[in-house]
Design a protein around this motif. Structure first.
Motif, PDB file in Angstrom:
ATOM      1  N   PRO A  77       1.566   4.410  -1.447  1.00 48.39           N
ATOM      2  CA  PRO A  77       2.080   5.738  -1.803  1.00 48.39           C
ATOM      3  C   PRO A  77       1.919   6.074  -3.281  1.00 48.39           C
ATOM      4  O   PRO A  77       1.815   7.250  -3.648  1.00 48.39           O
ATOM      5  N   GLU A  78       1.880   5.062  -4.141  1.00 47.58           N
ATOM      6  CA  GLU A  78       1.810   5.294  -5.588  1.00 47.58           C
ATOM      7  C   GLU A  78       0.421   5.096  -6.173  1.00 47.58           C
ATOM      8  O   GLU A  78       0.109   5.640  -7.234  1.00 47.58           O
ATOM      9  N   LEU A  79      -0.420   4.296  -5.506  1.00 51.67           N
ATOM     10  CA  LEU A  79      -1.702   3.920  -6.096  1.00 51.67           C
ATOM     11  C   LEU A  79      -2.852   4.181  -5.133  1.00 51.67           C
ATOM     12  O   LEU A  79      -2.753   3.878  -3.938  1.00 51.67           O
ATOM     13  N   ASN A  80      -3.948   4.717  -5.676  1.00 50.39           N
ATOM     14  CA  ASN A  80      -5.143   4.851  -4.852  1.00 50.39           C
ATOM     15  C   ASN A  80      -5.986   3.586  -4.974  1.00 50.39           C
ATOM     16  O   ASN A  80      -5.642   2.660  -5.709  1.00 50.39           O
ATOM     17  N   GLU A  81      -7.098   3.558  -4.282  1.00 46.86           N
ATOM     18  CA  GLU A  81      -7.925   2.357  -4.217  1.00 46.86           C
ATOM     19  C   GLU A  81      -8.424   1.934  -5.594  1.00 46.86           C
ATOM     20  O   GLU A  81      -8.401   0.754  -5.947  1.00 46.86           O
ATOM     21  N   GLN A  82      -8.872   2.892  -6.385  1.00 42.89           N
ATOM     22  CA  GLN A  82      -9.391   2.578  -7.714  1.00 42.89           C
ATOM     23  C   GLN A  82      -8.306   2.027  -8.622  1.00 42.89           C
ATOM     24  O   GLN A  82      -8.528   1.071  -9.375  1.00 42.89           O
ATOM     25  N   GLN A  83      -7.114   2.599  -8.552  1.00 35.81           N
ATOM     26  CA  GLN A  83      -6.005   2.130  -9.398  1.00 35.81           C
ATOM     27  C   GLN A  83      -5.582   0.714  -9.023  1.00 35.81           C
ATOM     28  O   GLN A  83      -5.262  -0.098  -9.898  1.00 35.81           O
ATOM     29  N   ILE A  84      -5.574   0.401  -7.732  1.00 35.27           N
ATOM     30  CA  ILE A  84      -5.246  -0.962  -7.300  1.00 35.27           C
ATOM     31  C   ILE A  84      -6.259  -1.941  -7.874  1.00 35.27           C
ATOM     32  O   ILE A  84      -5.907  -3.006  -8.404  1.00 35.27           O
ATOM     33  N   SER A  85      -7.538  -1.577  -7.800  1.00 37.46           N
ATOM     34  CA  SER A  85      -8.595  -2.439  -8.337  1.00 37.46           C
ATOM     35  C   SER A  85      -8.452  -2.615  -9.839  1.00 37.46           C
ATOM     36  O   SER A  85      -8.556  -3.734 -10.363  1.00 37.46           O
ATOM     37  N   GLN A  86      -8.190  -1.542 -10.547  1.00 39.21           N
ATOM     38  CA  GLN A  86      -8.059  -1.611 -12.010  1.00 39.21           C
ATOM     39  C   GLN A  86      -6.877  -2.475 -12.427  1.00 39.21           C
ATOM     40  O   GLN A  86      -6.981  -3.282 -13.357  1.00 39.21           O
ATOM     41  N   GLN A  87      -5.748  -2.318 -11.752  1.00 36.51           N
ATOM     42  CA  GLN A  87      -4.567  -3.104 -12.108  1.00 36.51           C
ATOM     43  C   GLN A  87      -4.781  -4.589 -11.814  1.00 36.51           C
ATOM     44  O   GLN A  87      -4.361  -5.447 -12.601  1.00 36.51           O
ATOM     45  N   THR A  88      -5.428  -4.896 -10.694  1.00 37.66           N
ATOM     46  CA  THR A  88      -5.692  -6.298 -10.361  1.00 37.66           C
ATOM     47  C   THR A  88      -6.603  -6.931 -11.399  1.00 37.66           C
ATOM     48  O   THR A  88      -6.370  -8.061 -11.847  1.00 37.66           O
ATOM     49  N   ASN A  89      -7.639  -6.200 -11.801  1.00 36.72           N
ATOM     50  CA  ASN A  89      -8.544  -6.698 -12.839  1.00 36.72           C
ATOM     51  C   ASN A  89      -7.819  -6.922 -14.157  1.00 36.72           C
ATOM     52  O   ASN A  89      -8.032  -7.924 -14.843  1.00 36.72           O
ATOM     53  N   ALA A  90      -6.972  -5.978 -14.520  1.00 36.36           N
ATOM     54  CA  ALA A  90      -6.266  -6.069 -15.787  1.00 36.36           C
ATOM     55  C   ALA A  90      -5.337  -7.278 -15.824  1.00 36.36           C
ATOM     56  O   ALA A  90      -5.138  -7.891 -16.888  1.00 36.36           O
ATOM     57  N   LEU A  91      -4.786  -7.644 -14.680  1.00 35.67           N
ATOM     58  CA  LEU A  91      -3.871  -8.790 -14.609  1.00 35.67           C
ATOM     59  C   LEU A  91      -4.625 -10.114 -14.482  1.00 35.67           C
ATOM     60  O   LEU A  91      -4.026 -11.183 -14.629  1.00 35.67           O
ATOM     61  N   GLY A  92      -5.913 -10.057 -14.199  1.00 35.98           N
ATOM     62  CA  GLY A  92      -6.660 -11.287 -13.977  1.00 35.98           C
ATOM     63  C   GLY A  92      -6.225 -11.995 -12.714  1.00 35.98           C
ATOM     64  O   GLY A  92      -6.383 -13.214 -12.587  1.00 35.98           O
ATOM     65  N   ALA A  93      -5.674 -11.253 -11.765  1.00 32.38           N
ATOM     66  CA  ALA A  93      -5.202 -11.834 -10.507  1.00 32.38           C
ATOM     67  C   ALA A  93      -6.314 -11.776  -9.469  1.00 32.38           C
ATOM     68  O   ALA A  93      -7.337 -11.116  -9.655  1.00 32.38           O
ATOM     69  N   ARG A  94      -6.098 -12.485  -8.376  1.00 36.62           N
ATOM     70  CA  ARG A  94      -7.046 -12.467  -7.260  1.00 36.62           C
ATOM     71  C   ARG A  94      -6.273 -12.184  -5.986  1.00 36.62           C
ATOM     72  O   ARG A  94      -5.342 -12.905  -5.632  1.00 36.62           O
ATOM     73  N   ILE A  95      -6.662 -11.106  -5.303  1.00 30.03           N
ATOM     74  CA  ILE A  95      -6.013 -10.711  -4.061  1.00 30.03           C
ATOM     75  C   ILE A  95      -7.084 -10.631  -2.982  1.00 30.03           C
ATOM     76  O   ILE A  95      -8.145 -10.059  -3.202  1.00 30.03           O
ATOM     77  N   SER A  96      -6.820 -11.217  -1.840  1.00 29.32           N
ATOM     78  CA  SER A  96      -7.831 -11.223  -0.785  1.00 29.32           C
ATOM     79  C   SER A  96      -7.174 -11.231   0.583  1.00 29.32           C
ATOM     80  O   SER A  96      -5.975 -11.494   0.718  1.00 29.32           O
ATOM     81  N   GLY A  97      -7.961 -10.902   1.595  1.00 33.49           N
ATOM     82  CA  GLY A  97      -7.470 -10.907   2.971  1.00 33.49           C
ATOM     83  C   GLY A  97      -8.523 -11.456   3.908  1.00 33.49           C
ATOM     84  O   GLY A  97      -9.719 -11.418   3.606  1.00 33.49           O
ATOM     85  N   ASN A  98      -8.076 -11.946   5.048  1.00 31.52           N
ATOM     86  CA  ASN A  98      -9.006 -12.533   6.009  1.00 31.52           C
ATOM     87  C   ASN A  98      -8.404 -12.418   7.410  1.00 31.52           C
ATOM     88  O   ASN A  98      -7.186 -12.289   7.563  1.00 31.52           O
ATOM     89  N   VAL A  99      -9.255 -12.467   8.415  1.00 33.81           N
ATOM     90  CA  VAL A  99      -8.781 -12.374   9.793  1.00 33.81           C
ATOM     91  C   VAL A  99      -9.603 -13.308  10.662  1.00 33.81           C
ATOM     92  O   VAL A  99     -10.803 -13.500  10.435  1.00 33.81           O
ATOM     93  N   GLY A 100      -8.943 -13.917  11.641  1.00 37.55           N
ATOM     94  CA  GLY A 100      -9.610 -14.786  12.606  1.00 37.55           C
ATOM     95  C   GLY A 100      -9.064 -14.502  13.986  1.00 37.55           C
ATOM     96  O   GLY A 100      -8.440 -13.476  14.233  1.00 37.55           O
ATOM     97  N   ARG A 101      -9.263 -15.420  14.906  1.00 40.35           N
ATOM     98  CA  ARG A 101      -8.776 -15.202  16.264  1.00 40.35           C
ATOM     99  C   ARG A 101      -7.262 -15.308  16.359  1.00 40.35           C
ATOM    100  O   ARG A 101      -6.634 -14.592  17.131  1.00 40.35           O
ATOM    101  N   ASP A 102      -6.655 -16.192  15.576  1.00 38.62           N
ATOM    102  CA  ASP A 102      -5.206 -16.379  15.652  1.00 38.62           C
ATOM    103  C   ASP A 102      -4.437 -15.561  14.628  1.00 38.62           C
ATOM    104  O   ASP A 102      -3.316 -15.140  14.893  1.00 38.62           O
ATOM    105  N   MET A 103      -4.985 -15.364  13.446  1.00 43.89           N
ATOM    106  CA  MET A 103      -4.159 -14.850  12.355  1.00 43.89           C
ATOM    107  C   MET A 103      -4.876 -13.857  11.465  1.00 43.89           C
ATOM    108  O   MET A 103      -6.102 -13.834  11.381  1.00 43.89           O
ATOM    109  N   ALA A 104      -4.060 -13.043  10.811  1.00 46.23           N
ATOM    110  CA  ALA A 104      -4.502 -12.225   9.682  1.00 46.23           C
ATOM    111  C   ALA A 104      -3.753 -12.760   8.464  1.00 46.23           C
ATOM    112  O   ALA A 104      -2.532 -12.949   8.521  1.00 46.23           O
TER     113      ALA A 104
END
Length: 431
Positions: A77-104
């Protein structure tokens, strides 16, 4: 989807740990399971949130779990896609997601410096729990998924993989590809994704794992912050048990290529099955240890039929498959198939003492390397939590492997596997 955002590169040195990890666990008031390991060696935090929301929950909307996972974290609600990317880069953090047969699963890696930790956790929390499903992003992700699915149709390896799972599981929820099909993804609607998100991305269906330089009290605060905006909901229902094969199945998919891609296998066991240790040890000897395996010796070293060959077990919520795999020239495909089958039959009949002990020593001696970093530890404790394994699983694993005799291995393999009832898939033009 949570993008793989490197930001400022975070280079992790290996952390030497013993197999006797102090894994602590508790349950939140909303029903989420928490797995925690204090690792003070580096000023870092790894968090992984796993939901029982893999493709086995797709129903007849194949690709639904994958598309939902792809959308989570693209907008809040507060951030668009570009802002999320910019903030993550600025923090030097790593955020990721994955999905398989059992889990997300969704993960965060960040420094524990307060000025970085708190905004990184806030960003991760909002991305995970307050995702906005933007119609334009949905259409873009759908097109991206369709491109990937179309590429799979010209990949003999992927065609063999999909056909093998279909052959083993048929109409079971594991039987269809995780990413769905071109037809099923085209039919998905944004409302389908929203409904899936609301049903399965809830606290009672979640396992949260934390590894890093945080005390237990701090870890508890992190979890409460992370799940505060998630509804309690309810856990996903148990999956049906797949049916064992009663006869062999063989499928040849004609594909214009100089190589034939081969898969052969059948149902194995679920996570936590008492025979898993013996099956794992046997598979390591048969095809899971690279150049030390029997399949590599028989198919490559003695006959020169392949560059690589192997086998693996994939235990899941319910019985996952055992599969052997290779690719070879079309002219030698049938010969390679015969050698794999003959090697399997001979292995299930008798095991050489010296080779057996060498494989055991290799597994036990290399075990500490499996948990020598925070990234590896969080992967294991997420597995332990999600599948309900004992907290001392990592400590007991090498001890159980050491205690197994070759008779234990042979009995387990003959209980579960039947060479005359295998699913065999070839993609290419086998002569």
């Amino acid at each position: 989807m949570f993008r793989f955002i490197a930001g400022l590169s975070l280079i992790l040195a290996s952390v030497q740990v013993s197999a006797a990890l102090d894994i602590q666990t508790w349950q939140t008031t909303k029903g989420a399971k928490v797995m925690y390991v204090h690792s003070p060696g580096l000023p870092m935090l790894d968090v992984e949130v796993v939901f029982d929301a893999g493709s086995a929950r797709d129903g007849d909307k194949w690709g639904l779990a994958a598309m939902t996972t792809a959308m989570v974290g693209t907008q809040t609600p507060e951030l668009n896609e570009q802002q999320i990317s910019q903030q993550t880069n600025a923090l030097g953090a790593r955020i990721s997601g994955n999905v398989g047969r059992d889990m997300a699963s969704f993960s965060l890696r960040t420094l524990t410096r307060e000025s970085i930790l708190q905004p990184a956790l806030k960003l991760f929390t909002e991305s995970l729990t307050q995702s906005v499903f933007n119609p334009q992003i949905f259409e873009r992700e759908r097109q991206r998924a369709l491109v990937g699915l179309q590429q799979q149709q010209v990949s003999p390896s992927q065609l063999a993989q999909n056909a093998f799972w279909k052959g083993v599981y048929d109409q079971h929820p594991y039987g269809h590809p995780v990413s769905g099909s071109v037809e099923s993804v085209k039919a998905l609607k944004l409302e389908d994704l929203k409904a899936f998100y609301q049903r399965y991305f809830v606290s009672a269906n979640a396992t949260v794992s934390i590894v890093g330089d945080l005390s237990r009290t701090q870890a508890q605060e992190v979890v409460e912050q992370l799940l505060a905006d998630l509804p309690k909901g309810s856990a996903a229902p148990a999956l049906p048990k797949p049916k064992s094969l009663s006869e062999a199945k063989q499928q040849i998919i004609d594909f214009e290529a100089s190589q034939t891609h081969f898969r052969m296998g059948q149902l194995g066991v679920e996570r936590g099955h008492p025979d898993y240790y013996a099956l794992f040890l046997g598979n390591h000897l048969l095809g899971g240890s690279g150049f030390g395996s029997l399949l590599m010796e028989e198919v490559r070293e003695k006959r020169g039929l392949v560059y690589g060959v192997g086998s693996g077990l994939a235990p899941l919520k319910v019985a996952g498959p055992w599969v052997s795999y290779l690719s070879t020239k079309n002219e030698s495909a049938k010969e390679a198939e015969k050698v794999v089958k003959d090697t399997l039959v001979a292995f299930m009949d008798s095991i050489d003492d010296q080779h057996f002990q060498a494989i055991k020593d290799n597994l036990i001696g290399g075990f500490p390397l499996r948990i020598d970093s925070n990234a590896k530890i969080i992967g294991y404790i997420s597995m332990i939590g999600f599948y309900g394994l004992p907290l001392d699983y990592l400590e007991q694993f090498p001890k159980i492997i050491e205690s197994l005799s070759k008779q234990d291995v042979l009995k387990a393999w003959n209980r579960h596997f039947h060479p005359e009832e295998m699913v065999t898939v070839m993609v290419g033009k086998p002569a």
